[in-house]
Design an enzyme around this catalytic site. Structure first.
Site, PDB file in Angstrom:
ATOM      1  N   LYS A   1      -0.923  11.542   5.482  1.00  0.00           N
ATOM      2  CA  LYS A   1      -0.675  10.500   6.483  1.00  0.00           C
ATOM      3  C   LYS A   1      -0.013   9.281   5.862  1.00  0.00           C
ATOM      4  O   LYS A   1       0.960   8.721   6.409  1.00  0.00           O
ATOM      5  CB  LYS A   1      -1.999  10.110   7.147  1.00  0.00           C
TER       6      LYS A   1
ATOM      7  N   LYS B   1       0.834  -1.202   0.000  1.00  0.00           N
ATOM      8  CA  LYS B   1       0.000   0.000   0.000  1.00  0.00           C
ATOM      9  C   LYS B   1       0.872   1.256   0.000  1.00  0.00           C
ATOM     10  O   LYS B   1       0.548   2.252  -0.680  1.00  0.00           O
ATOM     11  CB  LYS B   1      -0.928   0.009   1.209  1.00  0.00           C
TER      12      LYS B   1
END
Length: 291
Positions: free
Chosen positions: A232, A164
């Site tokens: 983030k 990811k």
């Protein structure tokens, strides 16, 4: 994203017991046909498989292990032989440590972050990147196929999160690169729509050009994926790069640009809104002319 994922499971005939830290999604789940588990531990007590979708690493360690304010964490309700599937995007090393702790209770853990945004969650077309035991994945692949179109085993615990991070590195690079190109084209006096059409069909063709550039050149940055989330995720990537000694010069730059968005109260814009930071640097607004 967790609510539409849970609703898809209900539509597929699964029984779903849910919990959310704010009450509205839980109420919506119950109205849709699910049950309220009351707490993370309550969900685990009533489930064979626990699925998570949380914002960041501290949220996962809090909700799963109680390393925070959560008084009834998942681990207090688990039993041997269960599986936990975490769809959050968190640090690979945190994913490994959570899996190790759950293994002590006889629980399999799969880190399974997703890509595709809220619309992908609604449509059940997410891309799911899975780290952990492949046999555990195969056992529960039918569950994941309800929510995702592509399910890929990427390696041991933490590998899903590593994948990811790779995804977000490439997505951010596209967003920044397309933003720079569009602002440059505008400064040079080119027709922005023509530029997008021309380069989309060549070697520069990418998801951002196809799906975001038409909105970007009209100043439409309504969120599909919040810029604050991209910030983030890039922090996770750069932290992991530091830990593993992997050079990330471009990712570090993208991280700073998204930080700038958040600091300038643009964190709720789509991550394609990084174009606005480039525009501010150039002192222009790169917009297509209305017909």
């Amino acid at each position: 994203m967790g609510l539409p994922m849970a609703q898809n499971l209900l539509d597929a005939g699964y029984s779903v017991v849910g919990h959310n830290r704010s009450v509205e999604p839980t109420e919506a789940l119950v109205e849709y046909g699910g049950e309220d588990g009351g707490s993370p531990a309550g969900v685990a007590e009533q489930s064979d498989v626990v699925l998570l979708c949380l914002p960041d690493s501290p949220d996962v360690t809090n909700v799963v292990l109680g390393e925070g304010a959560e008084s009834d964490p998942v681990i207090d309700g688990v039993s041997e032989g269960m599986t936990l599937i975490d769809h959050s995007t968190i640090s690979p090393t945190v994913a490994e440590s959570v899996a190790d702790r759950l293994a002590e209770e006889g629980v399999n853990a799969l880190d399974a972050p997703v890509s595709g945004g809220e619309q992908g969650a609604v449509d059940g077309t997410l891309s799911i990147m899975v780290g952990g035991d492949e046999e555990a994945l195969d056992e529960h692949r039918d569950v994941l196929e309800v929510m995702g179109e592509t399910i890929t085993h990427c390696g041991p615990s933490g590998a899903g999160q590593t994948t990811k991070a790779c995804n977000q590195i490439v997505v951010a690079a596209q967003m920044v690169g397309v933003s720079e190109a569009l602002v440059f084209a505008d400064n040079a006096g080119a027709d922005l729509e023509a530029v997008v059409d021309a380069i989309s069909g060549g070697a520069a063709g990418c998801w951002t050009l196809d799906n975001r550039a038409p909105s970007m050149i009209r100043g439409d940055f309504d969120p599909g994926f919040f810029a604050s989330y991209q910030y983030k995720d890039l922090r996770i990537a750069t932290d992991a790069g530091e830990e593993f000694g992997s050079p990330m010069p471009q990712t570090a730059l993208a991280h700073e640009l998204y930080k700038t968005m958040v600091q300038n109260e643009m964190g709720d814009d789509d991550n394609s809104g990084v174009m606005q930071v480039i525009e501010d640097m150039a002192g222009v607004k790169a917009r297509a002319e209305d017909d």
